[in-house]
Design an enzyme around this catalytic site. Structure first.
Site, PDB file in Angstrom:
ATOM      1  N   ASP A 112      -7.455  10.116  11.201  1.00 38.43           N
ATOM      2  CA  ASP A 112      -8.095  11.360  11.658  1.00 38.43           C
ATOM      3  C   ASP A 112      -9.620  11.231  11.630  1.00 38.43           C
ATOM      4  O   ASP A 112     -10.321  11.986  12.299  1.00 38.43           O
ATOM      5  CB  ASP A 112      -7.646  12.535  10.781  1.00 38.43           C
ATOM      6  CG  ASP A 112      -7.846  12.287   9.286  1.00 38.43           C
ATOM      7  OD1 ASP A 112      -7.987  11.114   8.875  1.00 38.43           O
ATOM      8  OD2 ASP A 112      -7.846  13.270   8.516  1.00 38.43           O
ATOM      9  N   TYR A 135     -15.946   2.629   8.513  1.00 39.50           N
ATOM     10  CA  TYR A 135     -14.484   2.625   8.413  1.00 39.50           C
ATOM     11  C   TYR A 135     -13.871   3.228   9.685  1.00 39.50           C
ATOM     12  O   TYR A 135     -12.999   2.619  10.321  1.00 39.50           O
ATOM     13  CB  TYR A 135     -14.043   3.429   7.187  1.00 39.50           C
ATOM     14  CG  TYR A 135     -12.578   3.780   7.151  1.00 39.50           C
ATOM     15  CD1 TYR A 135     -11.615   2.828   6.815  1.00 39.50           C
ATOM     16  CD2 TYR A 135     -12.130   5.073   7.469  1.00 39.50           C
ATOM     17  CE1 TYR A 135     -10.260   3.145   6.791  1.00 39.50           C
ATOM     18  CE2 TYR A 135     -10.787   5.397   7.441  1.00 39.50           C
ATOM     19  CZ  TYR A 135      -9.848   4.430   7.103  1.00 39.50           C
ATOM     20  OH  TYR A 135      -8.507   4.754   7.084  1.00 39.50           O
ATOM     21  N   GLY A 157       0.833  -1.210   0.000  1.00 41.71           N
ATOM     22  CA  GLY A 157       0.000   0.000   0.000  1.00 41.71           C
ATOM     23  C   GLY A 157       0.866   1.258   0.000  1.00 41.71           C
ATOM     24  O   GLY A 157       2.098   1.190   0.005  1.00 41.71           O
TER      25      GLY A 157
HETATM   26  N1  LIG Z   1      -4.406   7.349   2.791  1.00 44.09           N
HETATM   27  C1  LIG Z   1      -4.821   8.197   3.721  1.00 44.09           C
HETATM   28  O1  LIG Z   1      -5.054   9.387   3.465  1.00 44.09           O
HETATM   29  C2  LIG Z   1      -4.952   7.732   5.163  1.00 44.09           C
HETATM   30  C3  LIG Z   1      -5.464   8.642   6.091  1.00 44.09           C
HETATM   31  C4  LIG Z   1      -5.557   8.262   7.419  1.00 44.09           C
HETATM   32  C5  LIG Z   1      -5.136   7.012   7.824  1.00 44.09           C
HETATM   33  N2  LIG Z   1      -4.691   6.128   6.900  1.00 44.09           N
HETATM   34  C6  LIG Z   1      -4.262   4.804   7.387  1.00 44.09           C
HETATM   35  O2  LIG Z   1      -2.950   4.556   6.937  1.00 44.09           O
HETATM   36  C7  LIG Z   1      -2.748   3.152   6.833  1.00 44.09           C
HETATM   37  C8  LIG Z   1      -2.164   2.824   5.481  1.00 44.09           C
HETATM   38  O3  LIG Z   1      -3.103   3.216   4.494  1.00 44.09           O
HETATM   39  P1  LIG Z   1      -2.692   3.451   2.974  1.00 44.09           P
HETATM   40  O4  LIG Z   1      -3.071   4.832   2.632  1.00 44.09           O
HETATM   41  O5  LIG Z   1      -1.317   2.964   2.725  1.00 44.09           O
HETATM   42  O6  LIG Z   1      -3.778   2.483   2.294  1.00 44.09           O
HETATM   43  P2  LIG Z   1      -3.616   1.472   1.087  1.00 44.09           P
HETATM   44  O7  LIG Z   1      -2.760   2.060   0.026  1.00 44.09           O
HETATM   45  O8  LIG Z   1      -5.013   1.042   0.760  1.00 44.09           O
HETATM   46  O9  LIG Z   1      -2.811   0.249   1.731  1.00 44.09           O
HETATM   47  C9  LIG Z   1      -3.410  -0.657   2.611  1.00 44.09           C
HETATM   48  C10 LIG Z   1      -2.876  -2.030   2.280  1.00 44.09           C
HETATM   49  O10 LIG Z   1      -3.424  -2.977   3.211  1.00 44.09           O
HETATM   50  C11 LIG Z   1      -3.727  -4.160   2.494  1.00 44.09           C
HETATM   51  N3  LIG Z   1      -4.740  -4.938   3.205  1.00 44.09           N
HETATM   52  C12 LIG Z   1      -6.086  -4.793   3.235  1.00 44.09           C
HETATM   53  N4  LIG Z   1      -6.634  -5.736   4.015  1.00 44.09           N
HETATM   54  C13 LIG Z   1      -5.624  -6.506   4.481  1.00 44.09           C
HETATM   55  C14 LIG Z   1      -5.557  -7.641   5.318  1.00 44.09           C
HETATM   56  N5  LIG Z   1      -6.662  -8.193   5.831  1.00 44.09           N
HETATM   57  N6  LIG Z   1      -4.355  -8.176   5.581  1.00 44.09           N
HETATM   58  C15 LIG Z   1      -3.224  -7.644   5.057  1.00 44.09           C
HETATM   59  N7  LIG Z   1      -3.215  -6.584   4.247  1.00 44.09           N
HETATM   60  C16 LIG Z   1      -4.416  -6.012   3.972  1.00 44.09           C
HETATM   61  C17 LIG Z   1      -4.209  -3.679   1.158  1.00 44.09           C
HETATM   62  O11 LIG Z   1      -4.088  -4.716   0.193  1.00 44.09           O
HETATM   63  P3  LIG Z   1      -5.226  -4.898  -0.934  1.00 44.09           P
HETATM   64  O12 LIG Z   1      -5.371  -3.564  -1.602  1.00 44.09           O
HETATM   65  O13 LIG Z   1      -4.639  -5.963  -1.803  1.00 44.09           O
HETATM   66  O14 LIG Z   1      -6.454  -5.320  -0.206  1.00 44.09           O
HETATM   67  C18 LIG Z   1      -3.264  -2.509   0.875  1.00 44.09           C
HETATM   68  O15 LIG Z   1      -2.112  -2.922   0.180  1.00 44.09           O
HETATM   69  C19 LIG Z   1      -4.120   2.517   7.098  1.00 44.09           C
HETATM   70  O16 LIG Z   1      -4.166   2.121   8.450  1.00 44.09           O
HETATM   71  C20 LIG Z   1      -5.099   3.646   6.878  1.00 44.09           C
HETATM   72  O17 LIG Z   1      -6.270   3.463   7.626  1.00 44.09           O
HETATM   73  C21 LIG Z   1      -4.582   6.450   5.575  1.00 44.09           C
END
Ligand SMILES: NC(=O)c1ccc[n+]([C@@H]2O[C@H](COP(=O)([O-])OP(=O)(O)OC[C@H]3O[C@@H](n4cnc5c(N)ncnc54)[C@H](OP(=O)(O)O)[C@@H]3O)[C@@H](O)[C@H]2O)c1
Length: 281
Positions: free
Chosen positions: A102, A125, A10
């Site tokens: 957030d 979520y 991710g």
């Molecule tokens: N992006 C933002 O603006 C934002 C804001 C606040 C917080 N966050 C937090 O930051 C963290 C990282 O998010 P990100 O932006 O990097 O999101 P992302 O690009 O969607 O990455 C999340 C990864 O987790 C994998 N995943 C989903 N379900 C899983 C499972 N059961 N076991 C193992 N892997 C799994 C996904 O794989 P698949 O796609 O193959 O399912 C994806 O590769 C998360 O905790 C998110 O809640 C993100």
């Protein structure tokens, strides 16, 4: 350090993997297919086999709208998943960091949210992420929860990550102008996660770039100025006009009360970080 990264394909997982490898760590990087964090037995076996110094959980089901119609899957990935990891980390007594959001706040506060503010999730979520925080901390007191938001960076598929490329292509951009957060450069977040692992002080941290925060329109206009493509048409839209299934907070700007207390400086201003993103991406 030996570092296990989950959700490693991710946006955040890739940045963390790269940063830790560049810092000389032995990085064991697991994508979703390699390690599903909802599989409690496999999580336990993986952590016991590797006995890492640190686990950084970047895995989550991040499709905010899709979570509304499948709470079971949302809570499995975002609440039970971190709990499984916390439990395994407790067995090997390693540092455990899990990322939260957030969006745990409802947005009614006119100011920045700190750790003293009470979460009140508006969506499935957000509720699942908050439960992930609680279960992690209850299962393993040494857990470090990192709330962040409005992440942008290389390879991301979310709006803030793709907007620079879209400006370069000359696309017309509809940007939400009535929802505010604290933009956070994924490289800065990754570096801070590693610093928190080294400090090993449990608690809830708010990790975001500094500055007054921004809405998508302000972020986009700043990116337009940095790219220099002044012909780009930027339209302001209201979040409500998009009729999305999940509610988002109108204000989710974060500020941290703990970071400086453990000797870490605030992250740089988001505009400086955006400039680096524009220049190097
Ligand atoms: N992006 C933002 O603006 C934002 C804001 C606040 C917080 N966050 C937090 O930051 C963290 C990282 O998010 P990100 O932006 O990097 O999101 P992302 O690009 O969607 O990455 C999340 C990864 O987790 C994998 N995943 C989903 N379900 C899983 C499972 N059961 N076991 C193992 N892997 C799994 C996904 O794989 P698949 O796609 O193959 O399912 C994806 O590769 C998360 O905790 C998110 O809640 C993100």
């Amino acid at each position: 350090m030996t570092v296990v990264v989950t959700g490693a394909r991710g946006l955040v997982g890739r940045a963390v993997t790269r940063h830790c490898a560049d810092s000389g760590d032995d990085v064991l990087s697991y994508g979703h297919k390699d390690l599903d964090i909802t599989d409690r037995a496999l999580v336990r076996q993986t952590i016991l086999d590797n006995r890492p110094d640190v686990v950084i959980n970047c895995a989550a089901w991040t499709n905010v709208d899709a979570c509304e119609s499948d709470p079971k899957r949302a809570f499995a990935a975002n609440a039970a998943g971190p709990e499984n990891l916390a439990s395994a980390c407790k067995e090997v007594e390693c540092v455990f960091i899990t990322i939260s959001t957030d969006y745990v706040f409802d947005g009614n506060k006119p100011d920045f949210y700190t750790q003293l503010d009470e979460p009140n999730p508006l969506s499935v979520y957000a509720a699942s992420k908050l439960e992930g925080e609680r279960l992690s901390r209850r299962t393993y007191g040494r857990s470090i929860v990192v709330r962040t938001g409005y992440i942008f960076g290389s390879g991301g598929t979310n709006f803030l990550s793709t907007v620079v490329e879209r400006i370069r292509k000359g696309e017309r951009l509809n940007t939400i102008s009535d929802t505010y957060g604290t933009p956070t450069y994924v490289r800065d977040l990754a570096a801070r996660l590693r610093q928190l692992a080294e400090k090993d002080v449990s608690g809830i941290y708010h990790v975001v770039n500094s500055g007054p925060g921004a809405n998508f329109e302000q972020f986009t206009r700043r990116a337009v100025a940095l790219v220099g493509n002044r012909d780009t048409v930027v339209e302001a839209v209201s979040a409500d006009a998009l009729n999305r299934p999940a509610k988002r907070p109108y204000n989710s700007r974060l500020r941290c009360l703990l970071t400086e207390k453990i000797g870490l400086p605030p992250l740089r201003d988001w505009e400086a970080a955006l400039e680096e993103f524009v220049m190097t991406d």
